[in-house]
Scaffold this active site. Structure first.
Site, PDB file in Angstrom:
ATOM      1  N   ARG A 154       0.911  -1.047  -0.032  1.00  0.00           N
ATOM      2  CA  ARG A 154       0.066  -0.016  -0.093  1.00  0.00           C
ATOM      3  C   ARG A 154       0.773   1.225   0.048  1.00  0.00           C
ATOM      4  O   ARG A 154       0.221   2.396  -0.067  1.00  0.00           O
ATOM      5  CB  ARG A 154      -1.085   0.107   1.080  1.00  0.00           C
ATOM      6  CG  ARG A 154      -1.996  -0.971   1.003  1.00  0.00           C
ATOM      7  CD  ARG A 154      -3.323  -0.609   1.953  1.00  0.00           C
ATOM      8  NE  ARG A 154      -2.948  -0.599   3.422  1.00  0.00           N
ATOM      9  CZ  ARG A 154      -3.890  -0.437   4.373  1.00  0.00           C
ATOM     10  NH1 ARG A 154      -5.251   0.024   3.742  1.00  0.00           N
ATOM     11  NH2 ARG A 154      -3.803  -0.380   5.576  1.00  0.00           N
ATOM     12  N   ASP A 155       2.220   1.281  -0.086  1.00  0.00           N
ATOM     13  CA  ASP A 155       2.997   2.459   0.051  1.00  0.00           C
ATOM     14  C   ASP A 155       4.045   2.268  -0.700  1.00  0.00           C
ATOM     15  O   ASP A 155       5.190   2.921  -0.029  1.00  0.00           O
ATOM     16  CB  ASP A 155       3.281   2.924   1.493  1.00  0.00           C
ATOM     17  CG  ASP A 155       3.698   4.390   1.541  1.00  0.00           C
ATOM     18  OD1 ASP A 155       3.272   5.128   0.639  1.00  0.00           O
ATOM     19  OD2 ASP A 155       4.309   4.679   2.509  1.00  0.00           O
ATOM     20  N   LEU A 156       4.372   1.450  -1.671  1.00  0.00           N
ATOM     21  CA  LEU A 156       5.441   1.301  -2.598  1.00  0.00           C
ATOM     22  C   LEU A 156       5.732   2.706  -3.336  1.00  0.00           C
ATOM     23  O   LEU A 156       4.903   3.373  -3.828  1.00  0.00           O
ATOM     24  CB  LEU A 156       5.022   0.328  -3.631  1.00  0.00           C
ATOM     25  CG  LEU A 156       5.249  -1.081  -3.182  1.00  0.00           C
ATOM     26  CD1 LEU A 156       4.946  -1.992  -4.360  1.00  0.00           C
ATOM     27  CD2 LEU A 156       6.668  -1.413  -2.808  1.00  0.00           C
ATOM     28  N   SER A 169       1.221   7.320  -0.712  1.00  0.00           N
ATOM     29  CA  SER A 169       2.163   8.300  -1.035  1.00  0.00           C
ATOM     30  C   SER A 169       1.323   8.953  -2.199  1.00  0.00           C
ATOM     31  O   SER A 169       1.264   8.278  -3.345  1.00  0.00           O
ATOM     32  CB  SER A 169       3.568   8.147  -1.165  1.00  0.00           C
ATOM     33  OG  SER A 169       4.012   7.675   0.136  1.00  0.00           O
TER      34      SER A 169
END
Length: 260
Positions: free
Chosen positions: A22-24, A67
């Site tokens: 979910r935040d690569l 992000s």
């Protein structure tokens, strides 16, 4: 390209456990140098990872995790996330590594709007230099990246394993082992390999000692592959020499160490 393959392998392991990162983003991909001295990319910060097996508590309404610039449209719209959400983020990372630009521009509000309503800019628009005359064609690779960046999760590649396979084909094209006239073909979400590609992939894997069809490529040049002749035009076969059969494309540095 080697780094992208390593990220795919790590993501495949996480997805196999039911975890969606979910935040690569580039900041969460750390290049390390283990004891053997080779560079290896590790995915860090699984702090907001989602357990898709259902052991997590439901995400509170109104909370958006991720992000800007790398999170998928479904995350922005507070819709359910899946492994294909990570594929979107990885596509955004590859886009920036290849072009030096973000897929939807640098202005935050406008970019977020385009993420949920529009399509990414073509490579040529984001950075004309990457498609300049004399450079190897990135059409196939661009097509793969754009598949990752589809707004509809169902239209993206079905898994990181599919992405790794597509990247392996593009890598062989850029290194001169396969001739591709344009984007890769897809059927029901799966890659349709060009004629002869399966055999070349197998020989490449055998020639590098890898057991998977997604080879890890050294920046210094492509390892020789027994029985596979390069298909690059003569004017581009001089790095460092055709006889050595160990050379790199002029865009290799862009592919492996592009700006983040």
């Amino acid at each position: 390209m080697a780094f992208a393959q390593q990220v795919c392998a790590s993501l495949a392991e996480a997805h196999g456990l039911g975890l969606v990162h979910r935040d690569l983003k580039p900041d969460n991909l750390i290049v390390t140098r283990p004891g053997d001295g080779r560079e290896f990319v590790r995915i860090v910060d699984f702090g907001i990872a989602k357990d898709t097996h259902g052991t997590d508590a439901p995400t509170q309404k109104g909370l958006v995790f991720g992000s800007p610039g790398y999170m998928s449209p479904e995350q922005l719209l507070e819709q359910p996330v899946t492994a294909r959400s990570d594929l979107y983020s990885l596509g955004a990372i590859l886009y920036r590594a290849l072009t030096g630009a973000k897929p939807f521009g640098d202005e935050p509000v406008a970019a977020l709007t385009r993420q949920v309503t529009g399509s990414p800019r073509p490579f040529a628009e984001a950075n004309p230099a990457v498609v300049a005359p004399g450079r190897p064609s990135l059409a196939a690779l661009e097509g793969v990246v754009m598949r990752c960046l589809e707004r509809d999760p169902a239209a993206r590649l079905p898994s990181v394993a599919s992405l790794a396979r597509a990247l392996a084909v593009c890598e062989l094209q850029l290194r001169g082992f396969l001739a591709l006239d344009g984007p890769l073909a897809w059927q029901d979400g799966e890659l349709v390999l060009p004629s002869g590609a399966e055999d070349v992939l197998a020989r490449f894997a055998a020639g590098t000692g890898h057991t998977t069809p997604a080879p890890s490529v050294r920046v210094e040049g492509a390892p020789s592959v027994e029985g596979v002749e390069p298909t690059l035009p003569p004017e581009t076969r001089s790095w460092p020499s055709q006889a050595s059969r160990s050379w790199r494309s002029p865009s290799a540095r862009v592919l492996v160490r592009g700006p983040y």
